[in-house]
Design an enzyme around this catalytic site. Structure first.
Site, PDB file in Angstrom:
ATOM      1  N   GLU A   6       0.828  -1.214   0.000  1.00 23.61           N
ATOM      2  CA  GLU A   6       0.000   0.000   0.000  1.00 23.61           C
ATOM      3  C   GLU A   6       0.860   1.261   0.000  1.00 23.61           C
ATOM      4  O   GLU A   6       0.828   2.057   0.943  1.00 23.61           O
ATOM      5  CB  GLU A   6      -0.895   0.015   1.253  1.00 23.61           C
ATOM      6  CG  GLU A   6      -1.835  -1.156   1.391  1.00 23.61           C
ATOM      7  CD  GLU A   6      -2.549  -1.191   2.750  1.00 23.61           C
ATOM      8  OE1 GLU A   6      -2.174  -0.392   3.645  1.00 23.61           O
ATOM      9  OE2 GLU A   6      -3.453  -2.005   2.906  1.00 23.61           O
ATOM     10  N   PRO A   7       1.660   1.474  -1.025  1.00 25.54           N
ATOM     11  CA  PRO A   7       2.510   2.668  -1.031  1.00 25.54           C
ATOM     12  C   PRO A   7       1.703   3.929  -1.318  1.00 25.54           C
ATOM     13  O   PRO A   7       0.812   3.925  -2.163  1.00 25.54           O
ATOM     14  CB  PRO A   7       3.485   2.387  -2.186  1.00 25.54           C
ATOM     15  CG  PRO A   7       2.711   1.515  -3.122  1.00 25.54           C
ATOM     16  CD  PRO A   7       1.778   0.692  -2.263  1.00 25.54           C
ATOM     17  N   GLY A   8       2.005   4.985  -0.601  1.00 30.23           N
ATOM     18  CA  GLY A   8       1.357   6.271  -0.847  1.00 30.23           C
ATOM     19  C   GLY A   8       2.406   7.313  -1.179  1.00 30.23           C
ATOM     20  O   GLY A   8       2.720   7.580  -2.336  1.00 30.23           O
ATOM     21  N   ARG A   9       3.021   7.871  -0.118  1.00 24.50           N
ATOM     22  CA  ARG A   9       3.994   8.938  -0.271  1.00 24.50           C
ATOM     23  C   ARG A   9       5.085   8.615  -1.291  1.00 24.50           C
ATOM     24  O   ARG A   9       5.471   9.477  -2.086  1.00 24.50           O
ATOM     25  CB  ARG A   9       4.655   9.180   1.086  1.00 24.50           C
ATOM     26  CG  ARG A   9       5.658  10.320   1.108  1.00 24.50           C
ATOM     27  CD  ARG A   9       6.460  10.314   2.411  1.00 24.50           C
ATOM     28  NE  ARG A   9       5.678   9.984   3.566  1.00 24.50           N
ATOM     29  CZ  ARG A   9       5.116  10.879   4.379  1.00 24.50           C
ATOM     30  NH1 ARG A   9       5.278  12.157   4.165  1.00 24.50           N
ATOM     31  NH2 ARG A   9       4.402  10.477   5.410  1.00 24.50           N
ATOM     32  N   CYS A  17      -3.441  32.870  10.664  1.00 25.80           N
ATOM     33  CA  CYS A  17      -3.285  33.418  12.013  1.00 25.80           C
ATOM     34  C   CYS A  17      -3.038  32.322  13.035  1.00 25.80           C
ATOM     35  O   CYS A  17      -3.909  32.021  13.868  1.00 25.80           O
ATOM     36  CB  CYS A  17      -4.506  34.246  12.356  1.00 25.80           C
ATOM     37  SG  CYS A  17      -4.635  35.637  11.236  1.00 25.80           S
ATOM     38  N   GLU A  18      -1.905  31.684  12.948  1.00 25.05           N
ATOM     39  CA  GLU A  18      -1.469  30.633  13.876  1.00 25.05           C
ATOM     40  C   GLU A  18       0.050  30.682  13.911  1.00 25.05           C
ATOM     41  O   GLU A  18       0.689  30.768  12.859  1.00 25.05           O
ATOM     42  CB  GLU A  18      -1.835  29.242  13.345  1.00 25.05           C
ATOM     43  CG  GLU A  18      -3.283  28.982  13.188  1.00 25.05           C
ATOM     44  CD  GLU A  18      -3.867  28.090  14.276  1.00 25.05           C
ATOM     45  OE1 GLU A  18      -3.111  27.597  15.140  1.00 25.05           O
ATOM     46  OE2 GLU A  18      -5.081  27.910  14.237  1.00 25.05           O
ATOM     47  N   TYR A  78       0.186  14.120   0.653  1.00 30.52           N
ATOM     48  CA  TYR A  78      -0.376  14.724   1.864  1.00 30.52           C
ATOM     49  C   TYR A  78      -0.278  16.248   1.827  1.00 30.52           C
ATOM     50  O   TYR A  78      -0.090  16.896   2.847  1.00 30.52           O
ATOM     51  CB  TYR A  78       0.293  14.140   3.120  1.00 30.52           C
ATOM     52  CG  TYR A  78       0.245  12.626   3.153  1.00 30.52           C
ATOM     53  CD1 TYR A  78      -0.964  11.968   3.352  1.00 30.52           C
ATOM     54  CD2 TYR A  78       1.393  11.860   2.960  1.00 30.52           C
ATOM     55  CE1 TYR A  78      -1.017  10.576   3.358  1.00 30.52           C
ATOM     56  CE2 TYR A  78       1.338  10.468   2.969  1.00 30.52           C
ATOM     57  CZ  TYR A  78       0.127   9.843   3.170  1.00 30.52           C
ATOM     58  OH  TYR A  78       0.070   8.463   3.168  1.00 30.52           O
TER      59      TYR A  78
HETATM   60  N1  LLP Z   1      -1.692   1.971   4.438  1.00 29.01           N
HETATM   61  C1  LLP Z   1      -2.311   2.440   5.535  1.00 29.01           C
HETATM   62  C2  LLP Z   1      -3.214   1.553   6.271  1.00 29.01           C
HETATM   63  C3  LLP Z   1      -2.062   3.751   5.967  1.00 29.01           C
HETATM   64  O1  LLP Z   1      -2.673   4.207   7.060  1.00 29.01           O
HETATM   65  C4  LLP Z   1      -1.180   4.577   5.229  1.00 29.01           C
HETATM   66  C5  LLP Z   1      -0.914   5.952   5.646  1.00 29.01           C
HETATM   67  C6  LLP Z   1      -0.578   4.050   4.073  1.00 29.01           C
HETATM   68  C7  LLP Z   1      -0.851   2.735   3.714  1.00 29.01           C
HETATM   69  C8  LLP Z   1       0.356   4.835   3.213  1.00 29.01           C
HETATM   70  O2  LLP Z   1       1.483   5.227   3.881  1.00 29.01           O
HETATM   71  P1  LLP Z   1       2.685   5.923   3.086  1.00 29.01           P
HETATM   72  O3  LLP Z   1       3.233   4.933   2.086  1.00 29.01           O
HETATM   73  O4  LLP Z   1       2.136   7.116   2.396  1.00 29.01           O
HETATM   74  O5  LLP Z   1       3.640   6.269   4.143  1.00 29.01           O
HETATM   75  N2  LLP Z   1      -0.298  12.865   6.642  1.00 29.01           N
HETATM   76  C9  LLP Z   1       0.946  12.243   7.045  1.00 29.01           C
HETATM   77  C10 LLP Z   1       1.021  10.791   6.665  1.00 29.01           C
HETATM   78  C11 LLP Z   1      -0.122   9.965   7.224  1.00 29.01           C
HETATM   79  C12 LLP Z   1      -0.110   8.554   6.733  1.00 29.01           C
HETATM   80  C13 LLP Z   1      -1.332   7.844   7.130  1.00 29.01           C
HETATM   81  N3  LLP Z   1      -1.425   6.490   6.687  1.00 29.01           N
HETATM   82  C14 LLP Z   1       2.110  13.051   6.463  1.00 29.01           C
HETATM   83  O6  LLP Z   1       1.876  14.050   5.802  1.00 29.01           O
HETATM   84  O7  LLP Z   1       3.264  12.724   6.694  1.00 29.01           O
END
Ligand code: LLP
Length: 421
Positions: free
Chosen positions: A275-278, A344-345, A373
């Protein structure tokens, strides 16, 4: 012209996204604006796929379920769909977005601790690939909903691992709200097996985000594999979390990450999901912003930008540091500045004590690595309209989200009739 290795490079004195001049873009589209380079996203996908292809046999290649929350723009999701990716969703809204973007239901995984009955029902109706459940209460709910077909479920393990990242993006330590201990999962799997339309097929884990070491992965993967052997779970969803370089972080080699999956998870699994995101979108985006004021303050000058914490929350929320670069290089003498937004923070600060060539009001800056994000967490705080989003793909450059207008911002508010006059 193809985009450079990082997708954002200086051509002459001006920063470009691929072939697109960011000064010209800011002129035509205004600021603040997110600008993405599709080429970078494709590069990141193929780097990850390449690492898995080299490490694992064809029948063990993980499904890449893009963690949509990182960037939910419909055009970005379509790009993921076109590359054959699936999606990890955490709300009914994300599920609808993924389906609308053409990601097949059988590549969609639903994670998250708080799925509502409506969301779970929608997931069943859409026959998504699997629901990752995080509590006994969620299992009770699924039993009550009587899925009309054998619904695949996976149980999220809390492996009690310190991921070594910012506390607010750590999820794998004992006591966090995420996942369940191994013994609870064993019991719940036995319970689920007694229901003919529940298929307790797998386990999942996700220990945190922006991880810069493989050690916590290794521990978590071992605990996941042990539990898989003990319970007979065959689908292992090993989450996301891979870090990117924001400053000078040393990151693990993808080859070694894929090696862990090969050595620890693959022998215990028939099917793998990541589950890659970032990792896929972070470096593919910048936030283009203009300096509104140069404020002379007692310590040092403060650049006030037209982008604020409502546009990019990461610095305010996680003390995140993003590189900030002037869009035009100059030979002006270096100057020490703070860089802040207009909100304003006190937390609306993007950088402290940054050295840069003496800037002037009106100058453009690029806040780098803002593809993940960034836009997906933006808000209307201080009644600031959501920024525009632009996608550059080789020689194509398109607005993929219009800048919000004042009317857009208030259109759902209702003034009670008795107040109207
Ligand atoms: N799978 C699950 C169940 C998750 O909760 C997340 C991220 C991912 C996959 C993806 O994670 P990644 O590969 O993107 O690290 N807003 C924060 C990051 C929150 C991540 C939440 N869950 C930031 O800006 O750093």
């Amino acid at each position: 012209m193809t985009s450079g290795p990082d997708g954002f490079e200086f051509i002459g004195n001006v920063l470009h996204a691929g072939p697109v001049n960011l000064e010209a873009l800011a002129e035509s589209c205004g600021t603040p604006t997110y600008v993405y380079n599709a080429g970078v996203i494709r590069q990141r996908i193929s780097a990850l796929q390449g690492a898995f292809a080299a490490a694992l046999p064809p029948d063990k290649q993980p499904l890449l379920a893009y963690a949509c929350k990182a960037n939910t723009n419909g055009a970005i999701l379509r790009l993921m769909a076109a590359q054959g990716l699936g999606a990890d969703v955490v709300s009914g809204g994300e599920m609808m977005r993924a389906l609308k973007a053409g990601i097949p239901a059988d590549k969609i995984v639903f994670s998250g601790v708080g799925k509502t009955e409506e969301e779970t029902t929608a997931a069943i109706q859409n026959e998504i690939r699997q629901i990752n459940i995080e509590s006994a209460a969620e299992l009770d709910r699924l039993i009550d909903l009587h899925p009309p077909y054998p619904l695949k479920i996976a149980f999220r393990l809390n492996p009690d691992v310190e991921p070594g990242t910012h506390a607010k993006i750590s999820t794998g330590q004992g006591g966090s709200k995420f996942g369940m201990p191994a013994d609870e999962i064993s019991n719940l799997m036995d319970r689920a097996r007694r229901h003919k339309n529940l298929l307790p097929a797998g386990l999942s884990v996700h220990i945190g985000s922006q991880l810069t070491s493989l050690d916590p992965y290794e521990t978590a993967f071992r605990r996941l594999a042990d539990l898989a052997r003990a319970t007979g779970a065959k689908t292992l969803d090993f989450g996301g979390g891979l870090g990117i370089v924001y400053r000078d972080e040393k990151l693990p080699d993808l080859k070694d990450y894929a090696g862990l999956v090969r050595d620890i998870l693959a022998p215990a699994a028939m099917e793998l999901i990541a589950e890659p995101g970032r990792f896929l979108v972070g470096a593919a985006g910048i936030l283009l912003t203009r300096i509104t004021h140069l404020k002379i303050a007692p310590d040092r000058p403060i650049l006030i930008l037209d982008a604020g914490m409502n546009d990019l929350m990461r610095p305010a929320l996680y003390d995140a540091v993003h590189r900030i670069v002037p869009v035009r290089t100059t030979t002006a003498p270096q100057m020490l500045v703070d860089i802040a937004g207009p909100v304003c923070e006190s937390s609306d600060i993007f950088a402290r004590r940054q050295t840069m060539p003496a800037p002037a009001p009106g100058d453009l800056l690029a806040i780098m690595d803002a593809g993940a994000y960034g836009a997906s967490m933006a808000s209307n705080y201080n009644s600031r309209p959501l920024p525009a989003e632009i996608l550059v793909d080789s020689d194509k450059c398109d607005v993929i989200r219009k800048r919000q207008t004042f009317d857009d911002m208030i259109k759902d508010e209702i003034i009670p009739e008795w107040m109207a006059e």
